[in-house]
Design a protein around this motif. Structure first.
Motif, PDB file in Angstrom:
ATOM      1  N   LYS A 252       5.499 -11.637  -2.060  1.00 49.28           N
ATOM      2  CA  LYS A 252       7.044 -11.772  -1.740  1.00 49.28           C
ATOM      3  C   LYS A 252       7.472 -10.858  -0.703  1.00 49.28           C
ATOM      4  O   LYS A 252       8.670 -10.979  -0.145  1.00 49.28           O
ATOM      5  CB  LYS A 252       7.794 -11.474  -3.070  1.00 49.28           C
ATOM      6  N   ALA A 253       6.684  -9.941  -0.261  1.00 53.57           N
ATOM      7  CA  ALA A 253       6.964  -9.061   0.855  1.00 53.57           C
ATOM      8  C   ALA A 253       5.721  -8.857   1.507  1.00 53.57           C
ATOM      9  O   ALA A 253       4.650  -8.603   1.082  1.00 53.57           O
ATOM     10  CB  ALA A 253       7.775  -7.976   0.412  1.00 53.57           C
ATOM     11  N   ILE A 254       5.819  -8.275   2.821  1.00 53.36           N
ATOM     12  CA  ILE A 254       4.663  -7.834   3.559  1.00 53.36           C
ATOM     13  C   ILE A 254       4.910  -6.565   4.333  1.00 53.36           C
ATOM     14  O   ILE A 254       5.889  -6.412   4.880  1.00 53.36           O
ATOM     15  CB  ILE A 254       4.474  -8.954   4.823  1.00 53.36           C
ATOM     16  N   ILE A 255       3.820  -5.508   4.018  1.00 49.75           N
ATOM     17  CA  ILE A 255       4.273  -4.272   4.466  1.00 49.75           C
ATOM     18  C   ILE A 255       2.988  -3.849   5.502  1.00 49.75           C
ATOM     19  O   ILE A 255       1.745  -4.045   4.793  1.00 49.75           O
ATOM     20  CB  ILE A 255       4.027  -3.047   3.249  1.00 49.75           C
TER      21      ILE A 255
ATOM     22  N   ALA B 119       3.169   1.554   4.981  1.00 53.06           N
ATOM     23  CA  ALA B 119       2.535   1.891   3.540  1.00 53.06           C
ATOM     24  C   ALA B 119       1.925   3.368   3.532  1.00 53.06           C
ATOM     25  O   ALA B 119       1.949   4.038   2.515  1.00 53.06           O
ATOM     26  CB  ALA B 119       1.361   1.055   3.310  1.00 53.06           C
ATOM     27  N   THR B 120       1.839   3.923   4.679  1.00 52.02           N
ATOM     28  CA  THR B 120       1.061   5.347   5.010  1.00 52.02           C
ATOM     29  C   THR B 120       2.312   6.470   4.912  1.00 52.02           C
ATOM     30  O   THR B 120       2.063   7.680   5.378  1.00 52.02           O
ATOM     31  CB  THR B 120      -0.007   5.572   5.905  1.00 52.02           C
TER      32      THR B 120
ATOM     33  N   LEU C 293       9.367  -8.417   5.701  1.00 49.92           N
ATOM     34  CA  LEU C 293       8.319  -7.841   6.518  1.00 49.92           C
ATOM     35  C   LEU C 293       9.045  -6.594   6.842  1.00 49.92           C
ATOM     36  O   LEU C 293      10.039  -6.374   7.452  1.00 49.92           O
ATOM     37  CB  LEU C 293       8.210  -8.540   7.754  1.00 49.92           C
ATOM     38  N   ILE C 294       8.160  -5.382   6.779  1.00 49.17           N
ATOM     39  CA  ILE C 294       8.757  -4.141   6.965  1.00 49.17           C
ATOM     40  C   ILE C 294       7.787  -2.923   7.313  1.00 49.17           C
ATOM     41  O   ILE C 294       6.467  -3.195   7.260  1.00 49.17           O
ATOM     42  CB  ILE C 294       9.055  -3.512   5.437  1.00 49.17           C
TER      43      ILE C 294
ATOM     44  N   GLY D  26       2.135  -7.814  -0.023  1.00 48.72           N
ATOM     45  CA  GLY D  26       0.896  -8.142   0.896  1.00 48.72           C
ATOM     46  C   GLY D  26       0.951  -6.950   1.751  1.00 48.72           C
ATOM     47  O   GLY D  26       1.775  -6.475   2.344  1.00 48.72           O
ATOM     48  N   LEU D  27      -0.358  -6.278   1.802  1.00 48.11           N
ATOM     49  CA  LEU D  27      -0.538  -5.116   2.743  1.00 48.11           C
ATOM     50  C   LEU D  27      -1.423  -5.433   3.885  1.00 48.11           C
ATOM     51  O   LEU D  27      -2.632  -6.235   3.448  1.00 48.11           O
ATOM     52  CB  LEU D  27      -1.162  -3.983   1.975  1.00 48.11           C
TER      53      LEU D  27
END
Length: 339
Positions: free
Chosen positions: A109-112, A166-167, A139-140, A48-49
């Motif tokens: 499954k993960a949040i970025i 993400a960037t 979460l990252i 998830g973004l």
């Protein structure tokens, strides 16, 4: 009788969490003090973004989707990811809602985080910490995302990850640590790339073990006094900064010292202070400031680790046990960070 506000708020938060998790506790499945490790990523998973801080450009989303496709991951966008509210990516309630929704969404499954900037501190009271703990996942992020990493680690007792947004530049060095830590679940040894311009500079030699905690220095100091910080006793503190004059770094370290944080830690890693200038003369160098604050602590410490606003980044699990070697600038995970 006067009640310490921070202790009250922290106790209240933990009590609420314990109440909502009582069915699991009663079954002997979970203690409110147990540190949870999120499930590891697998090829084909959906990430998830979200935009919990600064404004996001549509072009950046497209680039992020390509990067995650190269990692074999699908992407789901937060409902409010392209919102704008002044210099923020939407109103506080909407940005918090996206993060809460991603944790509740079983397909994610993960949040970025898309990017940092400013704004995460504003949404900390709006996060559903019991829900986050009930749905542990990766979460990252870094920079302003420090707020979320520390608060969720402290209030939801979940391992979080200080790593690329993400960037960021998803180059081979950065991606390698993401894969080894988040996909493979390795207890990796982290060492700077030989091509890095900034060399390791030992402040105080030695080795130490402890829980890894930290993030952006200015964001962390802005959280002092709130109920959203983890315990510091015998922890390994890592910090990084960008665009601050040395006297401001001095001021922030002084705040951590006066708050009683520095005298509790077992070791310190200062990543990199990118574009940090000396400021007006007369002045101290950054090395002099670090020596002033750290040498009296008699703990291992060094400057120059691959942490911060740089292209080659480690992925640092907040809340795991590590061993550090200030002589060589090595960080060794003593356990996997994912389940």
């Amino acid at each position: 009788m006067t009640i310490n506000r921070r202790k009250f708020l922290t106790s209240f938060g933990l009590a609420t969490l314990a109440t909502q998790l009582q069915p699991l506790i009663a079954q002997g499945q979970l203690s409110p003090q147990t540190i949870l490790k999120p499930p590891r990523l697998q090829i084909g998973d959906t990430v998830g973004l979200i935009a919990p801080a600064g404004i996001v450009d549509p072009e950046d989303i497209a680039a992020a989707q390509r990067n995650f496709a190269d990692l074999g991951l699908k992407v789901k966008l937060g409902k409010h990811i392209l919102n704008r509210y002044g210099y923020l990516a939407g109103k506080d309630s909407d940005r918090a809602a996206d993060l809460n929704a991603m944790f509740a969404d079983r397909s994610v499954k993960a949040i970025i985080a898309m990017r940092g900037g400013w704004g995460c501190n504003r949404i900390l009271p709006l996060l559903n910490y019991p829900r986050i703990r009930a749905h542990p996942k990766i979460l990252i992020g870094y920079s302003d995302i420090t707020s979320l990493l520390l608060a969720i680690n402290a209030r939801s007792r979940l391992i979080t990850f200080h790593g690329p947004v993400a960037t960021s530049t998803w180059n081979q060095f950065t991606v390698d640590y993401v894969k080894r830590i988040l996909f493979a679940g390795e207890a990796v040894t982290m060492q700077n790339p030989p091509t890095q311009e900034v060399q390791i500079s030992t402040i105080a030699p030695g080795k130490a073990r402890g829980k890894l905690v930290g993030g952006n220095l200015s964001v962390l100091t802005a959280m002092v006094g709130s109920p959203y910080l983890p315990a510091w006793n015998q922890s390994i503190l890592f910090i990084e900064e960008i665009g601050e004059d040395v006297y401001r770094v001095d001021r922030m370290l002084t705040q951590l010292k006066n708050a009683g944080i520095l005298n509790r830690i077992a070791g310190l890693i200062f990543g990199q202070c990118t574009n940090c200038s000396l400021g007006d003369a007369p002045n101290f160098t950054l090395t002099q400031v670090l020596q002033d604050h750290i040498l009296p602590l008699n703990i291992p410490a060094w400057y120059g680790s691959a942490i911060g606003h740089i292209k080659d980044k480690f992925t640092l699990p907040v809340g795991v046990q590590v061993e550090i070697d200030a002589n060589t600038g090595i960080i060794q995970l003593l356990e996997p960070a994912v389940s």
